[in-house]
Design a protein around this motif. Structure first.
Motif, PDB file in Angstrom:
ATOM      1  N   GLY A  34      -2.923   4.886   1.430  1.00  0.00           N
ATOM      2  CA  GLY A  34      -3.792   3.725   1.585  1.00  0.00           C
ATOM      3  C   GLY A  34      -4.171   3.034   0.289  1.00  0.00           C
ATOM      4  N   ARG A  35      -3.806   3.609  -0.846  1.00  0.00           N
ATOM      5  CA  ARG A  35      -4.128   2.964  -2.124  1.00  0.00           C
ATOM      6  C   ARG A  35      -3.229   1.749  -2.340  1.00  0.00           C
ATOM      7  N   LEU A  36      -3.834   0.706  -2.896  1.00  0.00           N
ATOM      8  CA  LEU A  36      -3.089  -0.516  -3.189  1.00  0.00           C
ATOM      9  C   LEU A  36      -2.169  -0.267  -4.378  1.00  0.00           C
ATOM     10  N   TYR A  86       0.825  -1.207   0.000  1.00  0.00           N
ATOM     11  CA  TYR A  86       0.000   0.000   0.000  1.00  0.00           C
ATOM     12  C   TYR A  86       0.856   1.253   0.000  1.00  0.00           C
ATOM     13  N   LYS A  87       0.407   2.249  -0.742  1.00  0.00           N
ATOM     14  CA  LYS A  87       1.027   3.574  -0.694  1.00  0.00           C
ATOM     15  C   LYS A  87       0.641   4.236   0.625  1.00  0.00           C
TER      16      LYS A  87
END
Length: 150
Positions: A100-102, A96-97
């Motif tokens: 919170g983005r995958l 995850y960045k």
């Protein structure tokens, strides 16, 4: 319980396009697996004493978002398969960045190798217990061995 580690992307992790190189994703996933085992008492020294070690049969990485220099990433490890004697296992890592983005998933299929005989082996019960304690991924399925041909 979710197992996760947080890392900061280093200069050495970048490719000529100035984003995280493809092999760095698998490096972080592998380091997360090794850290999990070490935190449970199975350090590389302990594996050497036991004469066994983890090996991979397959590794599949799906890239979804770019990751750049200095970004903080969070890498999880979830069990996606285990056979009855604990000798075969599958793990899904989500990367995850910081927002919170995958960014990627790394899926591995592995087993335990007897380091002396250089053959697959069943691990000691305490390793099977540790492996089965990893949280289950949504895709979890028991690994069932096909019967051996005569």
């Amino acid at each position: 319980m979710e197992y996760a580690k947080t890392y900061t992307v280093r200069w050495a992790d970048l490719d000529p396009n100035i984003h995280m190189r493809h092999s760095a994703y698998t490096d972080y996933a592998a380091h997360t697996r090794v850290q999990f085992l070490a935190e449970q008492g199975f350090t590389m020294a302990r594996f050497a004493q036991l004469g066994i070690g983890p090996i991979l049969f397959r590794e599949d990485t799906r890239f979804l978002k770019e990751v750049g220099l200095g970004e903080t990433i969070r890498v999880t490890a979830e069990l996606s398969g285990l056979n009855e004697d604990g000798s075969r296992w599958n793990i899904v890592h989500a990367i995850y960045k910081e927002d919170g983005r995958l960014a990627a998933t790394v899926t591995v299929e592995g087993a335990w190798l007897d380091l002396r005989a250089r053959k697959l082996t069943v691990p000691p019960p305490e390793i099977s217990t540790v492996m089965s304690s990893i949280s289950r991924h949504a895709s979890y399925q028991d690994i069932v061995r096909a019967p051996r041909e005569a």
